[in-house]
Enzyme design. Structure first.
Site, PDB file in Angstrom:
ATOM      1  N   ASN A  11       0.861  -1.184   0.000  1.00  0.00           N
ATOM      2  CA  ASN A  11       0.000   0.000   0.000  1.00  0.00           C
ATOM      3  C   ASN A  11       0.898   1.234   0.000  1.00  0.00           C
ATOM      4  OD1 ASN A  11      -1.825   2.041   0.491  1.00  0.00           O
ATOM      5  ND2 ASN A  11      -2.257   1.447   2.606  1.00  0.00           N
ATOM      6  N   TRP A  12       0.982   1.879  -1.160  1.00  0.00           N
ATOM      7  CA  TRP A  12       1.896   3.023  -1.286  1.00  0.00           C
ATOM      8  C   TRP A  12       1.352   4.279  -0.590  1.00  0.00           C
ATOM      9  CZ3 TRP A  12       3.481   3.057  -7.206  1.00  0.00           C
ATOM     10  CH2 TRP A  12       4.177   1.877  -7.497  1.00  0.00           C
ATOM     11  N   LYS A  13       0.095   4.279  -0.259  1.00  0.00           N
ATOM     12  CA  LYS A  13      -0.546   5.476   0.313  1.00  0.00           C
ATOM     13  C   LYS A  13      -0.312   6.664  -0.643  1.00  0.00           C
ATOM     14  CE  LYS A  13       0.244   3.436   4.789  1.00  0.00           C
ATOM     15  NZ  LYS A  13       0.174   3.593   6.208  1.00  0.00           N
ATOM     16  N   HIS A 103      -9.355   1.064   5.060  1.00  0.00           N
ATOM     17  CA  HIS A 103      -8.052   1.237   5.728  1.00  0.00           C
ATOM     18  C   HIS A 103      -8.243   2.164   6.928  1.00  0.00           C
ATOM     19  CE1 HIS A 103      -3.915   2.457   6.468  1.00  0.00           C
ATOM     20  NE2 HIS A 103      -3.574   1.349   5.840  1.00  0.00           N
ATOM     21  N   GLU A 105      -6.651   4.583   7.931  1.00  0.00           N
ATOM     22  CA  GLU A 105      -6.478   6.020   7.644  1.00  0.00           C
ATOM     23  C   GLU A 105      -7.741   6.602   7.010  1.00  0.00           C
ATOM     24  OE1 GLU A 105      -2.793   5.563   5.554  1.00  0.00           O
ATOM     25  OE2 GLU A 105      -1.830   5.005   7.442  1.00  0.00           O
ATOM     26  N   GLU A 173      -5.192  -5.357  10.490  1.00  0.00           N
ATOM     27  CA  GLU A 173      -4.174  -4.336  10.727  1.00  0.00           C
ATOM     28  C   GLU A 173      -4.445  -3.629  12.054  1.00  0.00           C
ATOM     29  OE1 GLU A 173      -2.220  -3.022   6.850  1.00  0.00           O
ATOM     30  OE2 GLU A 173      -3.940  -1.743   7.153  1.00  0.00           O
ATOM     31  N   GLY A 179       2.660   1.806  10.880  1.00  0.00           N
ATOM     32  CA  GLY A 179       3.642   2.893  10.804  1.00  0.00           C
ATOM     33  C   GLY A 179       4.363   3.182  12.105  1.00  0.00           C
ATOM     34  N   SER A 219       3.672  -2.585  10.367  1.00  0.00           N
ATOM     35  CA  SER A 219       5.121  -2.629  10.586  1.00  0.00           C
ATOM     36  C   SER A 219       5.757  -3.943  10.130  1.00  0.00           C
ATOM     37  CB  SER A 219       5.452  -2.322  12.052  1.00  0.00           C
ATOM     38  OG  SER A 219       5.029  -1.006  12.373  1.00  0.00           O
ATOM     39  N   GLY A 240       2.902  -1.248   4.352  1.00  0.00           N
ATOM     40  CA  GLY A 240       2.860   0.190   4.073  1.00  0.00           C
ATOM     41  C   GLY A 240       4.258   0.719   3.789  1.00  0.00           C
ATOM     42  N   GLY A 241       4.905   1.267   4.810  1.00  0.00           N
ATOM     43  CA  GLY A 241       6.202   1.925   4.645  1.00  0.00           C
ATOM     44  C   GLY A 241       7.225   1.090   3.892  1.00  0.00           C
TER      45      GLY A 241
HETATM   46  C1  PEP Z   1      -0.600   0.085   6.255  1.00  0.00           C
HETATM   47  O1  PEP Z   1      -0.721   1.300   6.237  1.00  0.00           O
HETATM   48  O2  PEP Z   1      -1.448  -0.639   5.719  1.00  0.00           O
HETATM   49  C2  PEP Z   1       0.558  -0.476   6.944  1.00  0.00           C
HETATM   50  C3  PEP Z   1       0.516  -1.724   7.281  1.00  0.00           C
HETATM   51  O3  PEP Z   1       1.612   0.373   7.176  1.00  0.00           O
HETATM   52  P1  PEP Z   1       3.064  -0.020   7.761  1.00  0.00           P
HETATM   53  O4  PEP Z   1       3.513  -1.270   7.074  1.00  0.00           O
HETATM   54  O5  PEP Z   1       3.925   1.146   7.446  1.00  0.00           O
HETATM   55  O6  PEP Z   1       2.886  -0.240   9.230  1.00  0.00           O
END
Ligand code: PEP
Length: 261
Positions: A11-13, A103, A105, A173, A179, A219, A240-241
């Site tokens: 997920n590039w956001k 999600h 966010e 999640e 994050g 994470s 994500g990141g």
């Molecule tokens: C996400 O936003 O879906 C996520 C899992 O982020 P991260 O891997 O950065 O925790």
């Protein structure tokens, strides 16, 4: 062996513009090819911003890259006076296979409720998109209700419009893990994913319960992916990141080569 093909999804956001997306997807494909990645064994998908999707589609189609892609959200409506919204029809026209729905966010910054999520899941099915339904508890929920109560309730509502035989992917999640650098323990993630699988089986039938892929997100990195993938009810990761770091993401997708798995 579960028969469920693991899915590693990035997920590039709101990162990487359309030019950057072309470079990234091309390099990701080369890196996976050099590592002799078996797409039949592990599916890799990316979720770029909407404005990148046409570029990603063109690249994936013309070079027949073994990378799936999808939108990060969609409108609950199909068309009309909804400024700024993106219809599932448009995502389908760009050959998206997936769409992320709910999600944390979106829930936090756009006030999406479980009801909104359910209407978006219905919209995804109207346009032949596989919804990746995100559920998860906040740190406060965890303290008050334990780990699984909120994700289970969220999933139950999200599955309301799903008919038997439709494919859905679930992403567990924990909001506190996203994050933060603080992933859930594999044991805790497994416990919640098992509870989520039980909900799928109850609502959509035993076969769907056994076939549905349930991802862990929060994470995830190359150093911890193998520990999650050893768990019986975890079929992949929503990343994500680390999905923005080419070598790291490719290494996550190659988790089967990591020591001990
Ligand atoms: C996400 O936003 O879906 C996520 C899992 O982020 P991260 O891997 O950065 O925790």
């Amino acid at each position: 062996m579960t028969g469920r093909r693991p899915l590693i999804a990035g997920n590039w956001k709101m990162n990487l513009d359309h030019l950057q997306s072309i470079a990234f997807v091309q390099k990701l494909a080369w890196t996976l090819r050099d590592a002799k990645h078996d797409k039949g064994a592990v599916e890799v998908a990316v979720f770029p911003p909407f404005t990148d999707l046409r570029s990603v589609q063109t690249l994936v189609n013309s070079d027949e890259l073994p990378i799936a892609y999808g939108g990060q959200d969609l409108s609950a409506f199909d068309s009309g006076a909804y400024t700024g919204e993106i219809s599932g029809a448009f995502l389908h026209a760009l050959d998206c296979r997936y769409v992320i729905i709910g999600h944390s966010e979106r829930r936090q910054y756009h006030h999406e409720t479980d009801e909104t999520v359910a209407t978006k899941v219905a919209a995804a099915f109207r346009h032949q998109l596989i919804p990746v339904v995100c559920v998860g508890e906040t740190a406060e929920d965890l303290e008050t209700h334990g780990a699984s109560a909120i994700p289970v309730a969220q999933l139950r509502e999200a599955l309301a419009p799903v008919t038997r035989g439709s494919e859905v992917v679930v992403a567990y999640e924990p909001v506190w893990a996203i994050g933060s650098g603080q992933a859930a323990t594999p044991a805790q993630a497994q416990q919640v994913c098992a509870a989520l699988r039980a909900v799928v089986a109850e609502v959509l039938g035993e076969d769907a319960g056994a076939a549905t892929r349930i991802l862990y997100g929060g994470s995830v990195k190359a150093a911890n992916i193998a520990s999650f993938m050893r768990e019986a009810d975890i079929d992949g990761a929503l990343v994500g990141g680390a999905s923005l770091l080419l070598e790291e993401f490719a290494s996550i997708a190659q988790y089967q080569k990591h020591v001990g798995i």
